[in-house]
Design an enzyme around this catalytic site. Structure first.
Site, short mmCIF file in Angstrom:
data_model
loop_
_atom_site.label_atom_id
_atom_site.label_comp_id
_atom_site.label_asym_id
_atom_site.label_seq_id
_atom_site.Cartn_x
_atom_site.Cartn_y
_atom_site.Cartn_z
N ASP A 96 0.68 -1.24 -0.14
CA ASP A 96 -0.03 -0.11 -0.13
C ASP A 96 0.94 1.13 -0.06
O ASP A 96 1.91 1.34 0.37
CB ASP A 96 -0.89 -0.02 1.22
CG ASP A 96 -2.03 0.98 1.24
OD1 ASP A 96 -2.41 1.33 0.00
OD2 ASP A 96 -2.64 1.42 2.00
N HIS A 101 2.18 3.71 -8.98
CA HIS A 101 1.72 2.22 -9.41
C HIS A 101 3.10 1.70 -10.16
O HIS A 101 3.48 0.61 -9.87
CB HIS A 101 0.59 1.85 -10.19
CG HIS A 101 -0.70 2.46 -9.07
ND1 HIS A 101 -0.86 1.91 -8.01
CD2 HIS A 101 -1.62 3.04 -9.50
CE1 HIS A 101 -1.74 2.44 -7.40
NE2 HIS A 101 -2.93 3.24 -8.32
N ARG A 110 -12.30 2.11 -7.90
CA ARG A 110 -11.54 3.49 -8.14
C ARG A 110 -11.80 3.92 -9.58
O ARG A 110 -12.49 3.16 -10.06
CB ARG A 110 -10.03 2.98 -7.87
CG ARG A 110 -9.51 2.48 -6.76
CD ARG A 110 -7.97 2.23 -6.54
NE ARG A 110 -7.62 2.01 -5.26
CZ ARG A 110 -6.54 2.13 -4.70
NH1 ARG A 110 -5.50 2.42 -5.45
NH2 ARG A 110 -6.33 1.98 -3.58
N LEU A 144 10.72 -20.56 -5.08
CA LEU A 144 9.93 -19.74 -4.18
C LEU A 144 8.63 -19.82 -4.79
O LEU A 144 8.47 -19.89 -6.06
CB LEU A 144 10.38 -18.24 -4.32
CG LEU A 144 9.34 -17.21 -3.95
CD1 LEU A 144 9.50 -17.14 -2.46
CD2 LEU A 144 9.59 -15.82 -4.50
C1 IPE Z 1 -5.07 -2.72 0.21
O1 IPE Z 1 -4.93 -1.48 -0.27
C2 IPE Z 1 -5.33 -3.59 -1.48
C3 IPE Z 1 -3.96 -3.77 -1.86
C4 IPE Z 1 -2.74 -3.19 -1.45
C5 IPE Z 1 -4.06 -4.07 -3.34
P1 IPE Z 1 -6.14 -0.35 -0.43
O2 IPE Z 1 -5.36 0.96 -0.54
O3 IPE Z 1 -6.98 -0.81 -1.38
O4 IPE Z 1 -7.04 -0.42 1.01
P2 IPE Z 1 -7.72 0.52 1.74
O5 IPE Z 1 -8.84 1.03 0.80
O6 IPE Z 1 -7.05 1.82 2.28
O7 IPE Z 1 -8.36 -0.15 2.99
C1 IPE Z 2 -1.76 0.30 -3.42
O1 IPE Z 2 -1.39 1.59 -3.33
C2 IPE Z 2 -1.92 -0.20 -4.63
C3 IPE Z 2 -3.24 -0.83 -4.98
C4 IPE Z 2 -4.17 -1.01 -4.10
C5 IPE Z 2 -3.59 -1.19 -6.25
P1 IPE Z 2 -2.58 2.73 -3.24
O2 IPE Z 2 -2.91 2.95 -4.49
O3 IPE Z 2 -3.85 2.12 -2.38
O4 IPE Z 2 -1.65 3.86 -2.64
P2 IPE Z 2 -2.52 4.82 -1.28
O5 IPE Z 2 -2.88 3.99 -0.20
O6 IPE Z 2 -3.69 5.65 -2.13
O7 IPE Z 2 -1.32 5.78 -1.22
MG MG Z 3 -4.12 2.28 -0.45
#
Ligand code: IPE
Ligand code: IPE
Ligand code: MG
Length: 250
Positions: free
Chosen positions: A21, A38, A72, A132
């Site tokens: 995240d 990303h 999203r 792995l």
């Molecule tokens: C969790 O992250 C999902 C992934 C890392 C793929 P999110 O950013 O979607 O989680 P929330 O919405 O903060 O709980």
């Molecule tokens: C995690 O990073 C990647 C996915 C959920 C695909 P985020 O896109 O959720 O990044 P933040 O949490 O908004 O910083």
């Molecule tokens: Mg996130």
């Protein structure tokens, strides 16, 4: 089922799962669009896999896209799907050469047919590898996993293969998309929540949350998480003194 065998303090966790995240915040902090985060996150994935192989971790499960991430903005979802597809294309050969077995867990039928095909190809290419086990959670939700396991058991009851009395923690566990319990769950980006990741499989995991955003998570950051794990005492419901006796062979 949950292993109650105790690990020495210096043991490397067998199964590490990561909620990757913070990509969006990483990009926003640099005045860039979220998709750049990303892209940087995809590079961090390669670093984590390399370090996991080096450390002798047996299974690495990465949360790449949750069943909730469809909510999203459409442009972000399609950029993520594109990136996933490009990453599989770019990394397949190197993963194979490094002895990595790739599996994708999640509701794959909702993914674009071309992506499903790519997934099937990399899974087939790497199926015989043993260094792995890399699981990529894609359109994955812990609730989905539990429901699909229930459905599989119900089907076996309907066909007469099982009776309700055969439903046990073990038979249920065996129907999950991922049948290995997680030893160490890492979450980057600082949020203290599980976000519908591996609900059943994390029943006894150690949790490590770091403020480091996923694109900044490198090999040394993984080493720090492992060092944290090695300081934990995994009691599985027992007492410390029982564990000490166990260790001394008493
Ligand atoms: C969790 O992250 C999902 C992934 C890392 C793929 P999110 O950013 O979607 O989680 P929330 O919405 O903060 O709980
Ligand atoms: C995690 O990073 C990647 C996915 C959920 C695909 P985020 O896109 O959720 O990044 P933040 O949490 O908004 O910083
Ligand atoms: Mg996130």
């Amino acid at each position: 089922m949950q292993s109650t065998s105790l690990q020495g303090a210096d043991a490397v966790p067998r199964h590490v799962a990561i909620i990757m995240d913070g990509n969006g915040r990483w990009a926003e902090a640099r005045g860039m669009i979220r998709v750049r985060g990303h892209q940087a996150g995809a590079r961090a994935v390669t670093a984590a896999i390399t370090e996991a192989v080096r450390l002798g971790i047996k299974t690495l499960t990465l949360f790449a896209f949750s069943s909730e991430n469809w909510k999203r903005p459409r442009a972000e979802v399609s950029a993520l799907m594109q990136l996933l597809s490009e990453s599989i294309k770019r990394e397949s050969k190197a993963l194979h050469d490094n002895g990595v077995r790739v599996r994708v867990i999640g509701e794959k039928s909702a993914l674009a047919p071309a992506l499903q095909k790519q997934i099937a190809e990399v899974e087939e290419l790497t199926a015989g590898n043993t260094r792995l086990k890399l699981n990529i959670a894609l359109n994955y939700g812990g609730k989905w996993d539990i429901v699909q396991a229930c459905r599989a058991l119900a089907h076996k009851i309907q066909t007469g293969e099982l009776t309700p009395a055969d439903i046990s923690e073990e038979s249920f566990h065996n129907e999950l998309a991922l049948t290995e319990d997680v030893d160490l769950l890492i979450r980057t980006g600082g949020e203290m929540r599980i976000s519908n990741f591996l609900l059943w499989q994390c029943a006894y995991s150690e949790f490590y949350v770091t403020k480091t955003l996923w694109p900044d998570f490198d090999g040394a950051a993984l080493d720090a998480a492992i060092a944290f794990y090695q300081r934990r005492e995994r009691r599985f419901g027992m007492t410390s003194s029982q564990l000490r006796k166990d260790k001394d062979g008493v």
